[in-house]
Design a protein around this motif. Structure first.
Motif, short mmCIF file in Angstrom:
data_model
loop_
_atom_site.label_atom_id
_atom_site.label_comp_id
_atom_site.label_asym_id
_atom_site.label_seq_id
_atom_site.Cartn_x
_atom_site.Cartn_y
_atom_site.Cartn_z
N MET A 1 0.84 -1.17 0.00
CA MET A 1 0.00 0.00 0.00
C MET A 1 0.89 1.24 0.00
O MET A 1 1.87 1.30 0.73
N ILE A 2 0.55 2.21 -0.82
CA ILE A 2 1.33 3.42 -0.87
C ILE A 2 0.67 4.50 -0.02
O ILE A 2 -0.52 4.43 0.30
N ILE A 3 1.45 5.52 0.30
CA ILE A 3 0.99 6.55 1.22
C ILE A 3 -0.26 7.26 0.69
O ILE A 3 -1.18 7.55 1.44
N GLN A 4 -0.31 7.53 -0.59
CA GLN A 4 -1.45 8.26 -1.16
C GLN A 4 -2.75 7.46 -1.01
O GLN A 4 -3.79 8.03 -0.72
N SER A 5 -2.69 6.15 -1.16
CA SER A 5 -3.91 5.35 -1.01
C SER A 5 -4.39 5.33 0.44
O SER A 5 -5.59 5.26 0.69
N ILE A 6 -3.48 5.43 1.39
CA ILE A 6 -3.88 5.51 2.80
C ILE A 6 -4.59 6.83 3.07
O ILE A 6 -5.63 6.87 3.71
N ILE A 7 -4.04 7.90 2.54
CA ILE A 7 -4.63 9.23 2.76
C ILE A 7 -6.01 9.32 2.11
O ILE A 7 -6.93 9.89 2.67
N ASN A 8 -6.15 8.73 0.93
CA ASN A 8 -7.41 8.82 0.19
C ASN A 8 -8.43 7.74 0.58
O ASN A 8 -9.52 7.72 0.03
N SER A 9 -8.09 6.87 1.51
CA SER A 9 -8.94 5.72 1.82
C SER A 9 -10.25 6.07 2.52
O SER A 9 -11.16 5.28 2.53
N GLY A 10 -10.31 7.24 3.13
CA GLY A 10 -11.51 7.60 3.87
C GLY A 10 -11.39 7.30 5.35
O GLY A 10 -11.94 8.00 6.18
N ASN A 11 -10.66 6.26 5.72
CA ASN A 11 -10.43 5.95 7.13
C ASN A 11 -8.98 5.53 7.29
O ASN A 11 -8.61 4.40 6.98
N ILE A 12 -8.17 6.46 7.76
CA ILE A 12 -6.72 6.24 7.85
C ILE A 12 -6.40 5.06 8.76
O ILE A 12 -5.60 4.20 8.42
N ILE A 13 -7.03 5.01 9.93
CA ILE A 13 -6.72 3.95 10.90
C ILE A 13 -6.99 2.56 10.33
O ILE A 13 -6.17 1.66 10.44
N SER A 14 -8.13 2.37 9.68
CA SER A 14 -8.43 1.04 9.15
C SER A 14 -7.46 0.65 8.04
O SER A 14 -7.11 -0.52 7.90
N SER A 15 -6.98 1.61 7.27
CA SER A 15 -5.98 1.32 6.24
C SER A 15 -4.63 0.98 6.86
O SER A 15 -3.95 0.07 6.41
N ILE A 16 -4.27 1.70 7.89
CA ILE A 16 -2.98 1.49 8.55
C ILE A 16 -2.94 0.14 9.27
O ILE A 16 -1.89 -0.50 9.33
N GLU A 17 -4.06 -0.31 9.79
CA GLU A 17 -4.10 -1.59 10.50
C GLU A 17 -3.69 -2.76 9.61
O GLU A 17 -3.26 -3.79 10.11
N LYS A 18 -3.78 -2.60 8.29
CA LYS A 18 -3.43 -3.67 7.36
C LYS A 18 -1.94 -3.71 7.03
O LYS A 18 -1.47 -4.64 6.39
N LEU A 19 -1.19 -2.71 7.47
CA LEU A 19 0.23 -2.62 7.14
C LEU A 19 1.08 -3.55 8.00
O LEU A 19 0.66 -3.97 9.08
N ASP A 20 2.30 -3.81 7.50
CA ASP A 20 3.28 -4.50 8.33
C ASP A 20 3.57 -3.62 9.54
O ASP A 20 3.41 -2.41 9.50
N ARG A 21 4.05 -4.25 10.60
CA ARG A 21 4.33 -3.53 11.84
C ARG A 21 5.80 -3.63 12.19
O ARG A 21 6.46 -4.61 11.89
N VAL A 22 6.28 -2.60 12.86
CA VAL A 22 7.63 -2.61 13.42
C VAL A 22 7.52 -1.95 14.80
O VAL A 22 6.86 -0.94 14.96
N THR A 23 8.13 -2.59 15.80
CA THR A 23 8.05 -2.03 17.14
C THR A 23 8.85 -0.74 17.22
O THR A 23 9.77 -0.50 16.44
N GLU A 24 8.49 0.07 18.18
CA GLU A 24 9.17 1.34 18.38
C GLU A 24 10.66 1.13 18.68
O GLU A 24 11.52 1.87 18.18
N VAL A 25 10.98 0.13 19.46
CA VAL A 25 12.38 -0.17 19.80
C VAL A 25 13.15 -0.59 18.54
O VAL A 25 14.26 -0.11 18.31
#
Length: 125
Positions: A1-25
């Motif tokens: 997923m590219i950044i523009q599709s996340i912004i245009n998705s209508g719900n940023i949080i639900s789009s971001i939840e589908k992304l890979d994760r990396v811990t803060e550390v």
């Protein structure tokens, strides 16, 4: 997923939840070792801030998460800025994307127009 599709998705949080994760550390370690290609600060519809990143060995975006596995969110830009300065090494490829819906909702009825710069590659000096 590219950044523009996340912004245009209508719900940023639900789009971001589908992304890979990396811990803060791990993210701090990757940044220290120059394995972070680019970082985006995205403001949600609620006005909170989330960090997304492209890592040097991945072609996809990752979202920064807490040790408990939740998406890491900051309540204000000042808290995020303080965190970035105190907890992470300098990140030079950092972009801030503000949320138009948040500003319109926050200032409802007070503003004639909202002007946001949508040129993602504008350099700030």
């Amino acid at each position: 997923m590219i950044i523009q599709s996340i912004i245009n998705s209508g719900n940023i949080i639900s789009s971001i939840e589908k992304l890979d994760r990396v811990t803060e550390v791990a993210f701090a370690d990757f940044a220290k070792n120059k394995a972070v290609k680019e970082v985006f600060i995205i403001q949600t519809e609620e006005g909170r801030y989330i960090l997304l990143t492209y890592l040097s060995w991945k072609d996809s975006l990752s979202v920064i998460e807490t040790a408990r596995g939740d998406i890491k969110e900051w309540a204000s830009d000042s808290r995020l800025a303080k965190h970035l300065k105190e907890k992470l090494p300098a990140i030079h490829n950092l972009e801030l994307i503000l949320n138009e819906k948040y500003f319109k909702n926050s200032f409802d009825g007070l503003l004639k127009q909202v002007h946001l710069n949508t040129n993602f590659r504008q350099n700030i000096k």
